[in-house]
Each structure stands twice: as structure tokens, then as C-alpha cells.
Design a protein around this motif. Structure first.
Motif, mmCIF file in Angstrom:
data_model
loop_
_atom_site.group_PDB
_atom_site.id
_atom_site.type_symbol
_atom_site.label_atom_id
_atom_site.label_comp_id
_atom_site.label_asym_id
_atom_site.label_seq_id
_atom_site.Cartn_x
_atom_site.Cartn_y
_atom_site.Cartn_z
ATOM 1 N N SER A 196 0.791 -80.639 -142.691
ATOM 2 C CA SER A 196 1.274 -81.719 -141.832
ATOM 3 C C SER A 196 1.171 -81.354 -140.362
ATOM 4 O O SER A 196 1.358 -80.191 -139.980
ATOM 5 C CB SER A 196 2.728 -82.051 -142.174
ATOM 6 N N ASN A 204 2.601 -73.272 -145.051
ATOM 7 C CA ASN A 204 3.750 -74.181 -145.055
ATOM 8 C C ASN A 204 5.065 -73.416 -145.109
ATOM 9 O O ASN A 204 6.041 -73.782 -144.437
ATOM 10 C CB ASN A 204 3.650 -75.153 -146.227
ATOM 11 N N SER A 205 5.109 -72.342 -145.885
ATOM 12 C CA SER A 205 6.328 -71.536 -145.973
ATOM 13 C C SER A 205 6.648 -70.888 -144.625
ATOM 14 O O SER A 205 7.807 -70.869 -144.185
ATOM 15 C CB SER A 205 6.170 -70.454 -147.042
ATOM 16 N N SER A 246 5.661 -71.913 -141.638
ATOM 17 C CA SER A 246 6.020 -72.963 -140.670
ATOM 18 C C SER A 246 7.452 -73.430 -140.871
ATOM 19 O O SER A 246 8.203 -73.630 -139.908
ATOM 20 C CB SER A 246 5.058 -74.142 -140.802
ATOM 21 N N ASN A 247 7.844 -73.596 -142.122
ATOM 22 C CA ASN A 247 9.210 -74.037 -142.411
ATOM 23 C C ASN A 247 10.233 -72.975 -142.022
ATOM 24 O O ASN A 247 11.288 -73.280 -141.449
ATOM 25 C CB ASN A 247 9.347 -74.381 -143.895
ATOM 26 N N ALA A 248 9.920 -71.724 -142.328
ATOM 27 C CA ALA A 248 10.864 -70.645 -142.033
ATOM 28 C C ALA A 248 11.049 -70.457 -140.531
ATOM 29 O O ALA A 248 12.153 -70.136 -140.067
ATOM 30 C CB ALA A 248 10.374 -69.350 -142.675
ATOM 31 N N ASP A 301 10.273 -72.818 -138.225
ATOM 32 C CA ASP A 301 10.489 -74.119 -137.598
ATOM 33 C C ASP A 301 9.362 -74.489 -136.633
ATOM 34 O O ASP A 301 9.590 -75.031 -135.547
ATOM 35 C CB ASP A 301 11.837 -74.138 -136.863
ATOM 36 N N THR A 353 6.159 -76.764 -135.526
ATOM 37 C CA THR A 353 5.902 -78.199 -135.666
ATOM 38 C C THR A 353 4.419 -78.554 -135.631
ATOM 39 O O THR A 353 4.056 -79.694 -135.922
ATOM 40 C CB THR A 353 6.613 -78.975 -134.550
#
Length: 221
Positions: free
Chosen positions: A79, A48-49, A51-53, A55, A57
Motif C-alpha cells: 500500500s 509490510n511487517s 512498515s507496520n512495526a 509506522d 507510510t
């Protein structure tokens, strides 16, 4: 690793189960960690970290056997993800008894017997728990060789999960758009039906709607 790096162009992130580093006597750990720490949530957090960093999807998680168990368990908390499991276990307690006993004796010695371990840590060792509590936009594709006793009969992981979803023993699609697929593929030199056909790539291609070079025959849809 070689299969992925030679044939896929996506960003790749590989995990090995550090549970296995806790004791050289075990060969399967299912990312359970030990009584002090569950390893699998750390994998979820890392993905998750990243993917967030970056971006991202969409995430595809892939694993075989115990790795297939982990792919679905981790994917349940990621997600917009799909997990691809090939001959992956569903319930640790339904697997070969010697592997379950080895895990208890080596990693959970404070539990006096393996059934006590399974009861105390059922939330770590049963995919049905993960799937009851998963994020709504995650799904999985479970591919099982029709002749693999460690999926179908001796260790009935596939039937356990079809019963959980209320679909037939032949597999099918769940209400959450998961796919449970019975397959057959060429086994050179009479290799075990539990083994991969040399690579996981065809199952990724099937899951992503791509053409596959290897002859993986879908028995049911």
C-alpha cells in the motif's frame, strides 16, 4: 548497495533473490521460488511487517532488469508505494529463451518443457497478473533505454506493457498514474544499453521529483 548507502538518507532494506541459491546454473530467477514455495510473497510480508512495526507510510521499491520485474511485482501488493524499474522485464516468457529454459531445467524440472512452466506458473511470471490484482494505491515508473533490444525489440517487454495499458509504443502515463518512460543515457566504452549508467540513483530522483546529477534524457513523457 553502495549507491544507496552513499546517497540516500531513508531507511533502507535490501533483498536478494534466494531463487538463485537453489541452483548455481541460473543467473535470473525473478523471485519465483520453486514448485513448493513462491519466494516473492515472503518479501511482501517482510516489507509490510517492517512498515507496520515502524509506522512508515510510504514505500519506494527499486530494481534493475530482473530486479525491476520484482520491484513492480512486490510493489503491487504494498500500500502507498511506488516501484522504480529500470530496464525491468515484464513477462518472463518474453525474455531471452536460454534464460527461461535454464530456469525450467534447474528450478522446475518436474515441468517437461519451459512452455509448461510458463503456463503452470503464469501468475508468478507475468507482471500483467500482478497489475490486474494490485492494491489500488500502488504505482510504478518503468524506465527503458530506447536502444535496449532486451526491452524494445528482441525481448519486447516495454511494448507488451504499453499494449496492456492501451497506450502508445512511445510510453506515457496510465489511468493508474503509472509512468512508462523511454530514456537515453550516456554509455561509456559502448556499454550495453541494458546496463545501468553506473547507478540507479538518477531514476529514484526522477521518480521522486528531485534534481538529478546524471544526464538521463527522457525521450517521451
Amino acid at each position: 548497495v553502495r549507491s544507496f548507502t552513499n546517497e540516500r538518507t531513508e531507511s533502507l532494506l535490501f533483498f536478494s533473490d534466494s531463487t538463485l541459491l537453489l541452483n548455481e546454473k541460473i543467473a535470473l530467477g525473478w523471485m519465483t521460488g520453486n514448485s513448493q514455495s513462491h519466494f516473492l510473497p515472503r518479501v511482501v510480508s517482510t516489507i509490510n511487517s517492517a512498515s507496520n512495526a515502524l509506522d512508515y507510510t510510504h514505500t519506494t521499491l527499486v530494481g534493475h532488469s530482473a530486479g525491476g520485474f520484482s520491484a513492480i511485482a512486490v510493489g503491487s501488493y504494498i500500500s502507498n508505494s511506488v516501484a522504480v524499474s529500470i530496464n525491468g522485464q515484464v513477462v518472463v516468457g518474453a525474455h531471452e529463451i536460454w534464460t527461461v529454459k535454464a530456469l525450467q531445467e534447474a528450478i522446475y524440472p518436474e515441468e517437461y518443457i519451459y512452455t509448461s512452466m510458463l503456463s503452470r506458473y503464469c501468475e508468478r511470471m507475468d507482471l500483467r497478473f500482478f497489475l490486474k490484482n494490485r492494491v489500488s494505491n500502488s504505482s510504478f515508473n518503468l524506465y527503458a533505454h530506447k536502444d535496449d533490444p532486451n526491452m524494445m525489440t528482441t525481448c519486447p517487454h516495454f511494448p507488451i506493457l504499453t499494449k496492456f495499458f492501451g497506450i502508445g509504443l512511445e510510453g506515457g502515463v496510465t489511468s493508474n498514474n503509472d509512468s512508462m518512460v523511454l530514456c537515453d543515457w550516456e554509455r561509456k566504452n559502448n556499454v550495453s544499453p541494458h546496463a545501468l549508467p553506473g547507478t540507479v540513483i538518477p531514476f529514484i530522483q526522477l521518480s521522486l521529483g528531485e534534481k538529478t546529477k546524471l544526464d538521463v534524457r527522457v525521450v517521451t513523457t
